[in-house]
Design a protein around this motif. Structure first.
Motif, PDB file in Angstrom:
ATOM      1  N   SER A  36      -7.465  19.534 -15.551  1.00 37.12           N
ATOM      2  CA  SER A  36      -8.351  19.375 -14.405  1.00 37.12           C
ATOM      3  C   SER A  36      -8.348  17.938 -13.900  1.00 37.12           C
ATOM      4  CB  SER A  36      -9.782  19.795 -14.790  1.00 37.12           C
ATOM      5  OG  SER A  36     -10.305  18.923 -15.779  1.00 37.12           O
ATOM      6  N   GLY A  37      -7.986  16.989 -14.777  1.00 37.17           N
ATOM      7  CA  GLY A  37      -7.951  15.587 -14.386  1.00 37.17           C
ATOM      8  C   GLY A  37      -6.657  15.162 -13.751  1.00 37.17           C
ATOM      9  N   GLY A  38      -5.734  16.103 -13.538  1.00 38.35           N
ATOM     10  CA  GLY A  38      -4.493  15.757 -12.880  1.00 38.35           C
ATOM     11  C   GLY A  38      -3.588  14.907 -13.746  1.00 38.35           C
ATOM     12  N   PHE A  39      -3.385  15.343 -15.004  1.00 34.86           N
ATOM     13  CA  PHE A  39      -2.601  14.535 -15.936  1.00 34.86           C
ATOM     14  C   PHE A  39      -1.140  14.471 -15.566  1.00 34.86           C
ATOM     15  CE2 PHE A  39       0.028  17.636 -18.034  1.00 34.86           C
ATOM     16  CZ  PHE A  39      -0.631  18.819 -17.836  1.00 34.86           C
ATOM     17  N   GLN A  40      -0.631  15.427 -14.802  1.00 38.71           N
ATOM     18  CA  GLN A  40       0.810  15.550 -14.667  1.00 38.71           C
ATOM     19  C   GLN A  40       1.459  14.307 -14.060  1.00 38.71           C
ATOM     20  OE1 GLN A  40       2.259  19.394 -13.247  1.00 38.71           O
ATOM     21  NE2 GLN A  40       0.262  20.261 -13.651  1.00 38.71           N
ATOM     22  N   ASP A  41       0.934  13.816 -12.947  1.00 37.40           N
ATOM     23  CA  ASP A  41       1.546  12.649 -12.311  1.00 37.40           C
ATOM     24  C   ASP A  41       1.307  11.394 -13.133  1.00 37.40           C
ATOM     25  OD1 ASP A  41       2.854  11.336  -9.969  1.00 37.40           O
ATOM     26  OD2 ASP A  41       0.927  10.317  -9.873  1.00 37.40           O
ATOM     27  N   LYS A  88       0.624  19.665 -27.728  1.00 41.42           N
ATOM     28  CA  LYS A  88      -0.195  18.523 -27.339  1.00 41.42           C
ATOM     29  C   LYS A  88      -0.786  17.836 -28.566  1.00 41.42           C
ATOM     30  CE  LYS A  88      -4.154  17.143 -24.471  1.00 41.42           C
ATOM     31  NZ  LYS A  88      -5.048  16.656 -25.541  1.00 41.42           N
ATOM     32  N   GLY A  89      -1.331  18.631 -29.472  1.00 40.65           N
ATOM     33  CA  GLY A  89      -1.906  18.048 -30.676  1.00 40.65           C
ATOM     34  C   GLY A  89      -0.873  17.346 -31.535  1.00 40.65           C
ATOM     35  N   VAL A  90       0.315  17.928 -31.629  1.00 41.50           N
ATOM     36  CA  VAL A  90       1.400  17.315 -32.390  1.00 41.50           C
ATOM     37  C   VAL A  90       1.784  15.968 -31.792  1.00 41.50           C
ATOM     38  CG1 VAL A  90       3.863  17.533 -32.922  1.00 41.50           C
ATOM     39  CG2 VAL A  90       2.330  19.458 -33.341  1.00 41.50           C
ATOM     40  N   VAL A  91       1.921  15.931 -30.474  1.00 39.02           N
ATOM     41  CA  VAL A  91       2.300  14.677 -29.810  1.00 39.02           C
ATOM     42  C   VAL A  91       1.224  13.617 -30.019  1.00 39.02           C
ATOM     43  CG1 VAL A  91       2.796  13.597 -27.574  1.00 39.02           C
ATOM     44  CG2 VAL A  91       3.753  15.846 -28.118  1.00 39.02           C
ATOM     45  N   GLU A  92      -0.029  13.990 -29.869  1.00 41.96           N
ATOM     46  CA  GLU A  92      -1.123  13.042 -30.095  1.00 41.96           C
ATOM     47  C   GLU A  92      -1.055  12.460 -31.510  1.00 41.96           C
ATOM     48  OE1 GLU A  92      -4.872  14.849 -29.391  1.00 41.96           O
ATOM     49  OE2 GLU A  92      -4.495  15.244 -27.262  1.00 41.96           O
ATOM     50  N   TYR A  93      -0.880  13.337 -32.479  1.00 37.94           N
ATOM     51  CA  TYR A  93      -0.851  12.891 -33.875  1.00 37.94           C
ATOM     52  C   TYR A  93       0.333  11.955 -34.119  1.00 37.94           C
ATOM     53  CZ  TYR A  93      -1.005  13.027 -38.967  1.00 37.94           C
ATOM     54  OH  TYR A  93      -1.074  12.674 -40.283  1.00 37.94           O
ATOM     55  N   GLN A  94       1.486  12.322 -33.575  1.00 35.27           N
ATOM     56  CA  GLN A  94       2.684  11.522 -33.822  1.00 35.27           C
ATOM     57  C   GLN A  94       2.561  10.135 -33.193  1.00 35.27           C
ATOM     58  OE1 GLN A  94       4.729  12.645 -35.886  1.00 35.27           O
ATOM     59  NE2 GLN A  94       6.422  11.201 -35.808  1.00 35.27           N
ATOM     60  N   ASN A 118      -7.516   7.586 -22.848  1.00 35.71           N
ATOM     61  CA  ASN A 118      -7.133   8.526 -21.795  1.00 35.71           C
ATOM     62  C   ASN A 118      -5.637   8.535 -21.553  1.00 35.71           C
ATOM     63  OD1 ASN A 118      -9.791   9.343 -21.317  1.00 35.71           O
ATOM     64  ND2 ASN A 118     -10.126   7.797 -19.729  1.00 35.71           N
ATOM     65  N   ASP A 119      -4.985   7.384 -21.740  1.00 37.63           N
ATOM     66  CA  ASP A 119      -3.528   7.324 -21.571  1.00 37.63           C
ATOM     67  C   ASP A 119      -2.841   8.231 -22.591  1.00 37.63           C
ATOM     68  OD1 ASP A 119      -3.986   5.491 -19.595  1.00 37.63           O
ATOM     69  OD2 ASP A 119      -3.219   3.761 -20.705  1.00 37.63           O
ATOM     70  N   LEU A 120      -3.323   8.207 -23.808  1.00 33.63           N
ATOM     71  CA  LEU A 120      -2.773   9.076 -24.853  1.00 33.63           C
ATOM     72  C   LEU A 120      -2.955  10.537 -24.478  1.00 33.63           C
ATOM     73  CD1 LEU A 120      -1.702   9.809 -27.676  1.00 33.63           C
ATOM     74  CD2 LEU A 120      -4.000   9.364 -28.565  1.00 33.63           C
ATOM     75  N   GLN A 121      -4.143  10.887 -24.012  1.00 35.23           N
ATOM     76  CA  GLN A 121      -4.411  12.268 -23.624  1.00 35.23           C
ATOM     77  C   GLN A 121      -3.483  12.723 -22.500  1.00 35.23           C
ATOM     78  OE1 GLN A 121      -6.776  14.499 -25.023  1.00 35.23           O
ATOM     79  NE2 GLN A 121      -6.756  12.921 -26.608  1.00 35.23           N
ATOM     80  N   ASP A 122      -3.275  11.855 -21.512  1.00 34.39           N
ATOM     81  CA  ASP A 122      -2.432  12.222 -20.375  1.00 34.39           C
ATOM     82  C   ASP A 122      -0.969  12.367 -20.781  1.00 34.39           C
ATOM     83  OD1 ASP A 122      -4.583  12.312 -18.693  1.00 34.39           O
ATOM     84  OD2 ASP A 122      -4.271  10.334 -17.819  1.00 34.39           O
ATOM     85  N   ALA A 125      -0.587  15.579 -22.964  1.00 29.93           N
ATOM     86  CA  ALA A 125      -0.695  16.790 -22.149  1.00 29.93           C
ATOM     87  C   ALA A 125       0.537  16.969 -21.272  1.00 29.93           C
ATOM     88  CB  ALA A 125      -1.950  16.720 -21.282  1.00 29.93           C
ATOM     89  N   TYR A 126       1.075  15.862 -20.776  1.00 29.86           N
ATOM     90  CA  TYR A 126       2.287  15.930 -19.949  1.00 29.86           C
ATOM     91  C   TYR A 126       3.479  16.429 -20.766  1.00 29.86           C
ATOM     92  CZ  TYR A 126       6.490  14.296 -17.623  1.00 29.86           C
ATOM     93  OH  TYR A 126       7.756  14.228 -17.085  1.00 29.86           O
ATOM     94  N   VAL A 127       3.684  15.841 -21.943  1.00 26.93           N
ATOM     95  CA  VAL A 127       4.786  16.274 -22.798  1.00 26.93           C
ATOM     96  C   VAL A 127       4.603  17.733 -23.198  1.00 26.93           C
ATOM     97  CG1 VAL A 127       5.934  15.920 -25.024  1.00 26.93           C
ATOM     98  CG2 VAL A 127       5.264  13.945 -23.645  1.00 26.93           C
TER      99      VAL A 127
END
Length: 242
Positions: A36-41, A88-94, A118-122, A125-127
């Motif tokens: 909803s926050g527009g993470f893609q771009d 997403k969770g895997v990428v965050e953890y790594q 927030n940068d980590l979250q975006d 989520a993108y990956v």
């Protein structure tokens, strides 16, 4: 038997890219807030700036080879049953807990906390949305000509303002302001030798020097786009991409 083979395939894959210990942390991760926050771009720009120098990922048009190919890794993971939330969770953890060395990439260490908050979250989520997805390719970039796509693909907008590209990065100089008056040679130097000269106020800014490896045709297209977009290239001026 089939289920056992699938589980073994997934486990072997995760070990090969250093993610097995992260799997439990990824299960059930939420992505709705990021979507909803527009993470893609934003996630794509951050990925290009922070991760694309080391990883291949088709949707990001990144060509780094110092770390695992994320499309190859996550395509197999998705085939073995890993869903987007878990990726997403895997990428965050790594990112939070990078391995000292990934199998197949001896001596290469991913910096800890390369993105946070927030940068980590975006980025995660993108990956999770695009890595390993069949047919994923870079979005059509704002601006005219092939150089606009080069600008977008290389993640320039994550650090620079350029109206024609609809980019709003603030880590580097405002290109609408610094490019007018520069010669093509000066613009090229700022791309391929970013430390040769710095724009006032950005003496401590660090621009990666990976663009020295940009294919000559793409470099020319990028310079054309920058010149045409800013009415630059008149031969004088000062400043640098820095």
């Amino acid at each position: 038997m089939t289920r056992t083979r699938t589980a073994s395939k997934l486990s072997a894959l995760l070990v090969s890219i250093g993610l097995l210990s992260a799997l439990a942390a990824g299960c059930g991760a939420e992505t709705s807030a990021d979507i909803s926050g527009g993470f893609q771009d934003r996630g794509r720009q951050l990925f290009n700036a922070k991760c694309g120098t080391c990883h291949v990922m088709a949707q990001a048009a990144s060509q780094g080879v110092q770390g695992p190919n994320l499309d190859t890794a996550f395509a197999a993971a998705r085939e073995a049953g890993m869903d987007e939330d878990t990726v997403k969770g895997v990428v965050e953890y790594q990112i939070k807990h990078p391995r000292p060395s990934t199998p197949g990439y001896p001596g290469v260490n991913m910096p800890a906390d390369i993105v946070t908050g927030n940068d980590l979250q975006d980025v995660a989520a993108y990956v999770a949305r695009y890595a390993g997805v069949p047919g994923a390719k870079p979005p059509v970039a704002p601006g005219e000509g092939p150089g606009a796509q080069v600008y977008a693909n290389q993640g320039c907008g994550s650090c620079h303002i350029l109206s024609a590209a609809e980019s709003a990065g603030v880590l580097g100089p405002n290109l609408d302001q610094v490019i007018p008056g520069q010669s093509r040679a000066m613009i090229e130097e700022s791309i391929v030798e970013p430390d040769a000269k710095k724009s006032p106020g950005y003496e401590n800014a660090v621009m990666p020097n990976r663009w020295s490896a940009l294919p000559p045709q793409e470099l020319e297209q990028l310079i054309d786009f920058l010149v045409d977009s800013t009415s630059g290239g008149s031969g004088g001026g000062n400043g640098n991409g820095g």
